[in-house]
Design a protein around this motif. Structure first.
Motif, PDB file in Angstrom:
ATOM      1  N   GLU A 270      -2.171  12.359   2.129  1.00  0.00           N
ATOM      2  CA  GLU A 270      -1.640  11.883   3.412  1.00  0.00           C
ATOM      3  C   GLU A 270      -2.764  11.416   4.327  1.00  0.00           C
ATOM      4  N   HIS A 271      -3.892  12.138   4.309  1.00  0.00           N
ATOM      5  CA  HIS A 271      -5.034  11.707   5.105  1.00  0.00           C
ATOM      6  C   HIS A 271      -5.587  10.380   4.578  1.00  0.00           C
TER       7      HIS A 271
ATOM      8  N   HIS B  42      -2.121   2.956  -1.699  1.00  0.00           N
ATOM      9  CA  HIS B  42      -1.240   3.727  -2.583  1.00  0.00           C
ATOM     10  C   HIS B  42      -1.470   3.348  -4.046  1.00  0.00           C
TER      11      HIS B  42
ATOM     12  N   ALA C  95      -3.218   7.698   5.713  1.00  0.00           N
ATOM     13  CA  ALA C  95      -3.200   7.519   7.170  1.00  0.00           C
ATOM     14  C   ALA C  95      -4.441   6.795   7.664  1.00  0.00           C
TER      15      ALA C  95
END
Length: 268
Positions: free
Chosen positions: A135-136, A145, A139
């Motif tokens: 997630e970091h 991805h 973000a």
């Protein structure tokens, strides 16, 4: 080859401008560091051995379709590599509890993990290379991805191959660190394996005795670092310039069963 302009000096290597656009000369030093360079020293001959081991491993990984930055070894301490845009992540692949994961989670060192674990750390010495979640990474756009899917898939494939490669010479692959970079073709980029693979960034234990054959000997003031690095190179058939290591890796199902057999307690 004449010495080119120095681009960067890290803890274990110096990078020089390559002879052609898009290439870098990677020089392996004997310097040894631990705990984010809080501990410093020298392992005589380490650079020469790491150059040979990394060449050997990257060449074999290329044979199974892993894209890497390695082009060729130039001499005892230098190799020619593709210039990449380094993704600011250290990718740690763990098979057996050791080092920070044993300390963080209170697991006895040497305990087989339920399955291979991949961890990500931000490459930032000033921050102590903190562990980060996917997630970091998303973000803060350190990697996309699709890139992370490629990185994870390559890390698992590298692990499977290297587990068998090292097991074939009586070495247990405990864990290791990988780094990846981007190369560009116009507006498109792809991720390839970069940096090095050597006893500097792999934990390698003798299968029978659990004797450590890696940089932990330096980290823990165990002594015998030079001999440990030489032993890994010797088993790989690299010390006398002959690549006479086994041509086949072990059957992975049999290898995993062997890994799960309780091993002797590691030496303190």
């Amino acid at each position: 080859m004449s010495r080119r302009r120095q681009i960067y000096e890290g803890k274990a290597k110096i990078l020089y401008e390559g002879p052609e656009p898009g290439t870098i000369i990677q020089y392996f030093k004997d310097d040894a560091t631990a705990f984010n360079a809080q501990k410093k020293g020298t392992i005589n001959g380490k650079g020469v051995i790491n150059n040979r081991i990394s060449e050997h491993v990257f060449t074999r990984l290329a044979h199974i379709g892993i894209p890497t930055h390695f082009i060729r070894r130039l001499n005892m301490r230098e190799q020619l590599v593709r210039q990449v845009e380094i993704i600011p992540l250290e990718v740690v692949v763990r098979n057996v509890a050791a080092g920070s994961i044993a300390k963080r989670l209170g697991i006895e060192e040497g305990e087989m993990l339920p399955h291979t674990i991949i961890e990500y750390y931000l490459k930032d010495d000033a921050l102590g290379d903190p562990m980060v979640a996917e997630e970091h990474i998303a973000a803060f756009n350190w990697a996309g991805h699709d890139e992370m899917q490629d990185i994870a898939a390559m890390a698992i494939r590298v692990n499977d191959f290297m587990c068998g490669m090292f097991a074939a010479i009586g070495i247990r692959l405990i864990d290791f660190k990988l780094e990846f970079g981007r190369i560009y073709d116009g507006d498109y980029s792809r991720v390839i394996l970069a940096d090095e693979i050597s006893p500097d960034n792999c934990r390698l234990w003798d299968f029978t005795t659990n004797e450590k054959l890696d940089k932990d000997r330096f980290r823990r003031d165990m002594g015998g670092e030079e001999e440990a690095y030489q032993e890994v190179a010797r088993r790989m058939g690299l010390l006398n310039g002959e690549d006479n290591s086994p041509g086949e890796v072990l059957d992975m199902d049999a290898h995993r069963s062997r890994l799960r057999t309780p091993a002797p307690k590691p030496k303190k």
